[in-house]
Design an enzyme around this catalytic site. Structure first.
Site, PDB file in Angstrom:
ATOM      1  N   HIS A 139       0.733  -1.232   0.550  1.00 25.18           N
ATOM      2  CA  HIS A 139      -0.071   0.026  -0.205  1.00 25.18           C
ATOM      3  C   HIS A 139       1.035   0.986  -0.360  1.00 25.18           C
ATOM      4  O   HIS A 139       2.075   1.465   0.855  1.00 25.18           O
ATOM      5  CB  HIS A 139      -0.582   0.363   1.325  1.00 25.18           C
ATOM      6  CG  HIS A 139      -2.278   0.702   1.352  1.00 25.18           C
ATOM      7  ND1 HIS A 139      -2.302   2.215   0.924  1.00 25.18           N
ATOM      8  CD2 HIS A 139      -3.558   0.179   0.229  1.00 25.18           C
ATOM      9  CE1 HIS A 139      -2.927   2.810   0.479  1.00 25.18           C
ATOM     10  NE2 HIS A 139      -4.350   1.374   0.742  1.00 25.18           N
ATOM     11  N   HIS A 140       0.713   2.224  -1.243  1.00 27.05           N
ATOM     12  CA  HIS A 140       1.322   3.326  -0.844  1.00 27.05           C
ATOM     13  C   HIS A 140       1.004   4.202   0.955  1.00 27.05           C
ATOM     14  O   HIS A 140       2.228   5.008   0.978  1.00 27.05           O
ATOM     15  CB  HIS A 140       0.535   4.181  -1.744  1.00 27.05           C
ATOM     16  CG  HIS A 140       1.470   5.013  -2.928  1.00 27.05           C
ATOM     17  ND1 HIS A 140       2.511   5.904  -2.485  1.00 27.05           N
ATOM     18  CD2 HIS A 140       1.908   5.816  -4.187  1.00 27.05           C
ATOM     19  CE1 HIS A 140       3.466   6.459  -3.038  1.00 27.05           C
ATOM     20  NE2 HIS A 140       2.881   6.144  -4.047  1.00 27.05           N
ATOM     21  N   SER A 141       0.934   3.429   1.705  1.00 27.76           N
ATOM     22  CA  SER A 141       0.179   4.547   2.361  1.00 27.76           C
ATOM     23  C   SER A 141       1.263   4.348   3.788  1.00 27.76           C
ATOM     24  O   SER A 141       1.676   4.804   4.530  1.00 27.76           O
ATOM     25  CB  SER A 141      -1.222   4.507   3.556  1.00 27.76           C
ATOM     26  OG  SER A 141      -0.839   2.792   3.492  1.00 27.76           O
ATOM     27  N   ILE A 143       4.698   3.137   2.087  1.00 32.58           N
ATOM     28  CA  ILE A 143       5.751   3.270   1.075  1.00 32.58           C
ATOM     29  C   ILE A 143       5.556   4.479   0.123  1.00 32.58           C
ATOM     30  O   ILE A 143       4.522   4.803  -0.522  1.00 32.58           O
ATOM     31  CB  ILE A 143       6.591   1.919   0.468  1.00 32.58           C
ATOM     32  CG1 ILE A 143       5.958   1.803  -0.173  1.00 32.58           C
ATOM     33  CG2 ILE A 143       7.045   1.241   2.100  1.00 32.58           C
ATOM     34  CD1 ILE A 143       6.199   0.710  -1.560  1.00 32.58           C
ATOM     35  N   ASN A 333       6.036   8.676   2.960  1.00 29.04           N
ATOM     36  CA  ASN A 333       5.714   9.321   2.098  1.00 29.04           C
ATOM     37  C   ASN A 333       6.164  10.707   1.558  1.00 29.04           C
ATOM     38  O   ASN A 333       6.198  11.226   3.023  1.00 29.04           O
ATOM     39  CB  ASN A 333       3.910   9.645   1.421  1.00 29.04           C
ATOM     40  CG  ASN A 333       3.305   8.239   0.576  1.00 29.04           C
ATOM     41  OD1 ASN A 333       4.012   7.808  -0.429  1.00 29.04           O
ATOM     42  ND2 ASN A 333       2.959   7.577   1.644  1.00 29.04           N
TER      43      ASN A 333
END
Length: 490
Positions: A139-141, A143, A333
């Site tokens: 999940h982009h949350s 990394i 991020n």
């Protein structure tokens, strides 16, 4: 336990039945290790088990705050089950790249389970040519691109024999898992701070109201932003900045800018880095200029074939890392974004490359003055309680027409290692990025350079682009065209 930043939480807030917040990578490897043993899920699991203490996001599980009054937290999952996350499957014969793309698209079209750490890994067998694939999504949350590269540096080795992994430091046993009441109490404590976070984010947001996604189309936004910037310059120590450094012209609406479905298409193409460098040296541009120009030409061809080519340049969203050396190892991020008009309206390939070079140079110059925390500042202006609704509402406005799109597609170029890498003893042959799309931006072209190749991963919405492989062919044709022009000028 650590709390997600507002920017991290944004990737969770945007999720619904069609929009997913995960990104992925498709690694192609030799089917056997250097010692002659088969590469399989068992070997991968053993390698990960040995290195889990170096991969914090692989153990993080979401702990939401009740009623959504604050952003959620990451906690170490006390019930972490590695076997759940590492899976194995096989392609039917003949096991070609098109079948691999279809399988990856199916997996990429499924959301991650929020009750577990937000990642999955699939070992995919029966790939033609004595190869095996490993598809990983996370999940982009948790990394961004740079922290994803840090994870790869832990998972991959420079030698087939691997390396000595230091044992984990004593941590005092399992961590205590906070209950719902405790998290709610933390949220109540943080409530008085939310207006302060909003006030900190307002000056850069208002100063750049005309460049915010969608807001720039609202009458009067440019005037408000202009006045705000003038006022900000009069206040000592205040930097108005810029949110996305977008050109003042709106992106044309294309087939890629509508609502997306729950289904994806994935295609792959690998181009020789030496060919890219030959052309870029001949024409005096950069590798990144070549990537964007090749992508612009490929998309132009596809749009012409489908009678969809606008008479204005498309606008590409190009992610940029703003992670400082001190922030390495912190994950989460640290990104900014740059909007660049790409000359899809230009029929001449060489002029298209020249215009791409100038557009990127100009965008980079504008972007140099952008505060590194600008996206964080802007997302902080939205109270957590309405975060998800506000994010989805904006996507809906852009994708369904009331608000003009601010970009048409995403293009990203990620430099990778020029030396061979190994995973659990097997040599890595290619590394294809498999990124995300969203309502209003249904096409993503991301490339990673590795071992003399530029590996392009194309992700598109199935409804907007039923077959993504012609676009991959177009990328190869565009490079061959520029190579021919370079040879003529030699």
């Amino acid at each position: 336990m650590r709390q997600l930043t507002s920017l991290d939480a944004q990737f969770l807030a945007l999720e619904d039945r069609h929009n997913y917040g995960h990104v992925g990578g498709l690694t192609i490897l030799e089917a056997t290790t250097a010692s002659g043993e088969p590469f399989n899920a068992e070997r991968v699991s053993a390698m990960l088990a040995q290195r889990l203490h170096l991969l914090p996001p692989f153990r993080w599980r979401l702990a939401p705050v009740p009623l959504g009054i604050d952003h959620p937290y990451w906690i170490d999952d006390p019930e972490f089950d590695l076997e759940y996350h590492v899976r194995e499957l096989a392609l039917p014969d003949p096991g070609d790249d098109r079948q691999l793309g279809e399988q990856v698209a199916r997996i990429h079209s499924r959301p991650l389970d929020r009750t577990r750490p937000l990642w999955e890994l699939y070992v995919i067998h029966n790939l033609a040519g004595g190869r095996v694939a490993m598809y990983t999504k996370i999940h982009h949350s948790a990394i961004d691109g740079m922290s994803g590269a840090e994870i790869l540096s832990v998972v991959l080795d420079l030698e087939p024999e691997g390396r000595v992994i230091p044992p984990p430091e004593p941590d005092g046993g399992p961590q205590r898992v906070p209950g719902g009441l405790e998290l709610f109490g933390r949220g109540l404590v943080n409530l008085p701070r939310q207006p302060l976070r909003t006030l900190r984010g307002l000056p850069p947001m208002v100063a750049n109201l005309d460049t915010l996604p969608g807001v720039g189309a609202v009458p009067g936004s440019a005037a408000v932003a202009k006045v705000s910037r003038r006022i900000a310059r009069l206040i000592p120590g205040v930097e108005p900045g810029a949110i996305l450094e977008m050109p003042r012209t709106m992106a044309p609406r294309t087939v890629f800018n509508g609502p997306i479905s729950a289904h994806r298409r994935v295609s792959l193409v690998s181009l020789p880095l030496a060919d890219v460098k030959t052309a870029k040296n001949r024409f005096g541009v950069t590798v990144n200029d070549m990537v964007v120009a090749i992508s612009a030409g490929a998309v132009r061809r596809w749009l012409i074939e489908h009678s969809e080519l606008p008479d204005r340049p498309l606008t590409a969203m190009i992610p940029l890392s703003v992670r400082t050396p001190e922030q390495f190892g912190t994950f989460g991020n640290r990104i900014s974004m740059m909007g660049v008009p790409i000359p899809t309206d230009e029929p001449d390939p060489l002029l298209r490359l020249r215009r791409t070079h100038e557009a990127l140079r100009s965008a980079k110059e504008r972007h140099q003055g952008v505060p590194a925390s600008i996206l964080q500042d802007v997302t902080q202006t939205i109270p957590p309680a309405v975060f998800a609704r506000a994010s989805r509402t904006l996507l809906g406005l852009v994708s369904r027409g009331p608000v003009a799109p601010i970009w048409n597609l995403c293009i990203s170029n990620v430099p990778g290692p020029p030396v061979p890498l190994y995973c659990a003893g097997a040599k890595v042959l290619h590394e294809y990025p498999i990124s995300a799309i969203a309502d209003g931006m249904g096409l993503n072209i991301t490339v990673l350079s590795y071992l003399g190749n530029m590996d392009f991963g194309i992700v598109a919405d199935r409804g907007q682009m039923p077959d993504a492989w012609p676009l991959a062919d177009n990328l190869r044709d565009e490079l061959e065209t520029l190579l021919s022009l370079a040879a003529e000028e030699a």
